[in-house]
Write an enzyme that holds these catalytic residues in place. Structure first.
Site, PDB file in Angstrom:
ATOM      1  N   PHE A 111       0.798  -1.649   0.102  1.00  0.00           N
ATOM      2  CA  PHE A 111       0.076   0.044   0.323  1.00  0.00           C
ATOM      3  C   PHE A 111       1.228   1.263  -0.076  1.00  0.00           C
ATOM      4  O   PHE A 111       0.186   2.721   0.044  1.00  0.00           O
ATOM      5  CB  PHE A 111      -0.761   0.033   1.055  1.00  0.00           C
ATOM      6  CG  PHE A 111      -0.433   0.883   2.600  1.00  0.00           C
ATOM      7  CD1 PHE A 111       0.091  -0.175   3.203  1.00  0.00           C
ATOM      8  CD2 PHE A 111      -0.564   1.753   2.834  1.00  0.00           C
ATOM      9  CE1 PHE A 111       1.098   0.031   4.370  1.00  0.00           C
ATOM     10  CE2 PHE A 111      -0.321   2.814   4.276  1.00  0.00           C
ATOM     11  CZ  PHE A 111       0.473   1.463   4.903  1.00  0.00           C
ATOM     12  N   LYS A 112       1.986   1.002   0.039  1.00  0.00           N
ATOM     13  CA  LYS A 112       2.925   2.483   0.380  1.00  0.00           C
ATOM     14  C   LYS A 112       3.453   2.762  -0.712  1.00  0.00           C
ATOM     15  O   LYS A 112       3.504   4.267  -0.845  1.00  0.00           O
ATOM     16  CB  LYS A 112       4.207   1.989   0.936  1.00  0.00           C
ATOM     17  CG  LYS A 112       4.799   1.179   1.643  1.00  0.00           C
ATOM     18  CD  LYS A 112       4.395   1.819   3.521  1.00  0.00           C
ATOM     19  CE  LYS A 112       4.742   1.499   4.566  1.00  0.00           C
ATOM     20  NZ  LYS A 112       4.423   0.370   5.313  1.00  0.00           N
ATOM     21  N   ASP A 113       2.695   2.031  -2.025  1.00  0.00           N
ATOM     22  CA  ASP A 113       2.635   2.983  -3.698  1.00  0.00           C
ATOM     23  C   ASP A 113       2.478   3.765  -4.199  1.00  0.00           C
ATOM     24  O   ASP A 113       2.208   4.888  -4.404  1.00  0.00           O
ATOM     25  CB  ASP A 113       2.696   1.632  -4.085  1.00  0.00           C
ATOM     26  CG  ASP A 113       3.902   0.833  -4.865  1.00  0.00           C
ATOM     27  OD1 ASP A 113       5.126   1.054  -4.754  1.00  0.00           O
ATOM     28  OD2 ASP A 113       3.712  -0.509  -4.795  1.00  0.00           O
ATOM     29  N   MET A 116       3.083   7.017  -2.082  1.00  0.00           N
ATOM     30  CA  MET A 116       4.482   7.657  -2.816  1.00  0.00           C
ATOM     31  C   MET A 116       4.871   7.567  -4.121  1.00  0.00           C
ATOM     32  O   MET A 116       5.342   8.133  -4.682  1.00  0.00           O
ATOM     33  CB  MET A 116       5.289   5.687  -2.261  1.00  0.00           C
ATOM     34  CG  MET A 116       6.375   6.366  -1.777  1.00  0.00           C
ATOM     35  SD  MET A 116       7.095   7.466  -0.210  1.00  0.00           S
ATOM     36  CE  MET A 116       7.521   5.993   0.637  1.00  0.00           C
TER      37      MET A 116
END
Ligand code: PLP
Length: 464
Positions: A111-113, A116
């Site tokens: 989920f960091k994408d 980011m």
């Protein structure tokens, strides 16, 4: 929108300033001066909008004058064009009460994408205006590093130094970072755990001479822009399940408290969220803090959900600031006490305020595996260990309100653990194939401030 520090004395900044600064200069974290408010009609108007359009509406009040609406839409459109699912964050139904929100369709499969991919473009846009450059330093338990590196590789004006605990990230996670050979990307494996890496990053920011000489900045979830971009999917999911007319709960696999704080922000903005379930693994400082008021660090136990193997949750400070009446002097004193004693008792009024919103659970390995098996056998859905922890906590919670479990990583990223739990070996999506054939590049250094600073000084561009 103006941004203030949780510790009260750093300069007040606009969105562009807060994004480029990362951490506030007084050691605190930037938060919006007040929460924008979405009326039921504003929320109803989000129905049927694409992910990008939802994001434009949710982010616009936070961005203020730092971007025109057209610039914001352009950044978000390009950020989400690289996702492998047109819905960006599709909802999957499990049973009559439970849903998964799949947040792992970005380039590095976690989920960091979601935040980011947009943050990298925000940096490029803002730095392009001033012709400046920054040195991004970060600590990662795995997924932040790969997402940041993918988002920032080859971008103008940024040099990236990413610290990860040697041997404590999965092979897929490590290779996603170390096989990116762009000249502005520098991977450092340190002897130590994630908290050691995070402490080194904080120490570099607190070294004022070093921080200003290299224009240090951060893309960890201490960066406000990340949290803003994560608020979007709470709105997106809740609207699809009937908001503003129906309340929804969310279960969030929690480490640094960034993702669940975005849910808290969504609720503060008017989204009808019933409960926010803070799900932890055996590293349960947040569960102890919320259920007992005991915010004290222990040692970190490695688990099958390494992105949650954390004892100090940076973003908890943002919650304490909000619940404690938004008084920077009070938060600064609380946090200074915590940093020296490694422990703190949450005051009764803050505990009561938190209990009105949050539930918490510490999920052990057996219950995590049972949740992975249930999703596989009863719903035909393969889920990763982080998602398994949140799903176990969601299913253990009572009531009839629909619960959305945030699915934070693609199961293929943690294939061994998923296979051990369910007997099913998840495939890595095609976009990650070839990872095991590529050349890796990283250095190994001791968890020592002087050694890390010397390495960075040798490779970063000082401010003229
Ligand atoms: C980072 C991460 C988490 C924890 O999120 P926080 O914002 O740090 O609480 C959970 N699951 C996965 C897969 C992650 O990468």
């Amino acid at each position: 929108m103006r941004y203030i520090s949780t510790r009260g004395t750093a300069p007040i900044l606009d969105f562009q300033g807060a994004t480029l600064a990362g951490l506030a200069s007084d050691g605190g974290l930037y938060v919006p001066e007040d929460w924008p408010s979405f009326s039921p009609a504003d929320i109803a108007a989000l129905a049927g909008l694409s992910y990008v359009e939802t994001a434009v509406r949710v982010c616009a009040p936070f961005v203020g004058d730092s971007l025109t609406e057209a610039e914001l839409r352009d950044i978000l459109t390009r950020a989400y064009a690289g996702f492998s699912h047109v819905a960006v964050a599709p909802l999957v139904q499990l049973d009559e009460r439970h849903w998964l929100l799949e947040l792992f369709h970005g380039p590095t499969l976690a989920f960091k994408d979601v935040a980011m991919q947009a943050l990298g473009r925000l940096f490029e846009t803002f730095l392009g205006r001033s012709g400046g450059h920054v040195t991004i330093i970060g600590a990662t338990s795995g997924d932040t590093g790969s997402a940041a590196i993918d988002a920032l590789a080859g971008r103008d004006g940024v040099e990236v130094f990413m610290l990860h605990p040697q041997g404590r990230v999965s092979e897929v996670q490590r290779r996603q970072m170390t096989t990116v050979l762009a000249p502005n990307i520098h991977n450092i494996a340190i002897h130590g755990n994630f908290d050691d890496a995070q402490a080194l990053v904080k120490a570099m920011f607190n070294d004022a001479a070093f921080a200003s000489r290299f224009a240090l900045s951060a893309v960890n979830s201490i960066n406000w822009a990340r949290l803003m971009l994560q608020i979007v999917y709470y709105f997106y999911a809740a609207v699809r399940l009937g908001a503003p007319d129906r309340r929804v709960s969310f279960s969030v696999p929690t480490g640094n408290f960034g993702d669940v704080f975005a849910g808290y922000a969504a609720r503060a903005m008017g989204l009808p969220i019933d409960r926010l379930i803070v799900a932890t693994n055996q590293n349960d400082i947040l569960h102890r803090a919320l259920s007992l008021g005991d915010y004290s660090t222990g040692s970190v136990t490695p688990t099958d959900a390494p992105s949650m193997d954390i004892q100090v949750s940076s973003n908890f400070e943002r919650l304490l600031f909000d619940l404690g009446g938004r008084d920077g002097a009070v938060t600064a004193a609380e946090m200074r006490g915590f940093e020296s004693a490694r422990a703190m008792a949450i005051p009764a009024d803050q505990r009561t305020a938190a209990a009105a919103i949050f539930d918490s659970a510490a999920v052990n390995a057996a219950d995590m595996r049972a949740a992975i098996r249930w999703a596989q056998d009863s719903c035909g859905e393969t889920i990763d260990p982080h998602t398994g922890i949140a799903l176990a906590a969601a299913r253990a919670s009572g009531g009839t309100t629909p619960v959305v479990t945030l699915a934070t990583a693609h199961p293929g990223k943690f294939g061994d653990a998923v296979e051990r739990a369910s007997g099913v070996r998840p495939q890595l999506p095609l976009r990650a194939s070839g990872l095991f054939d590529r050349e890796e590049r990283y250095v190994v250094l001791p968890a020592d401030l002087a050694a890390i600073e010397a390495h960075i000084a040798a490779h970063a561009r000082p401010v003229a």
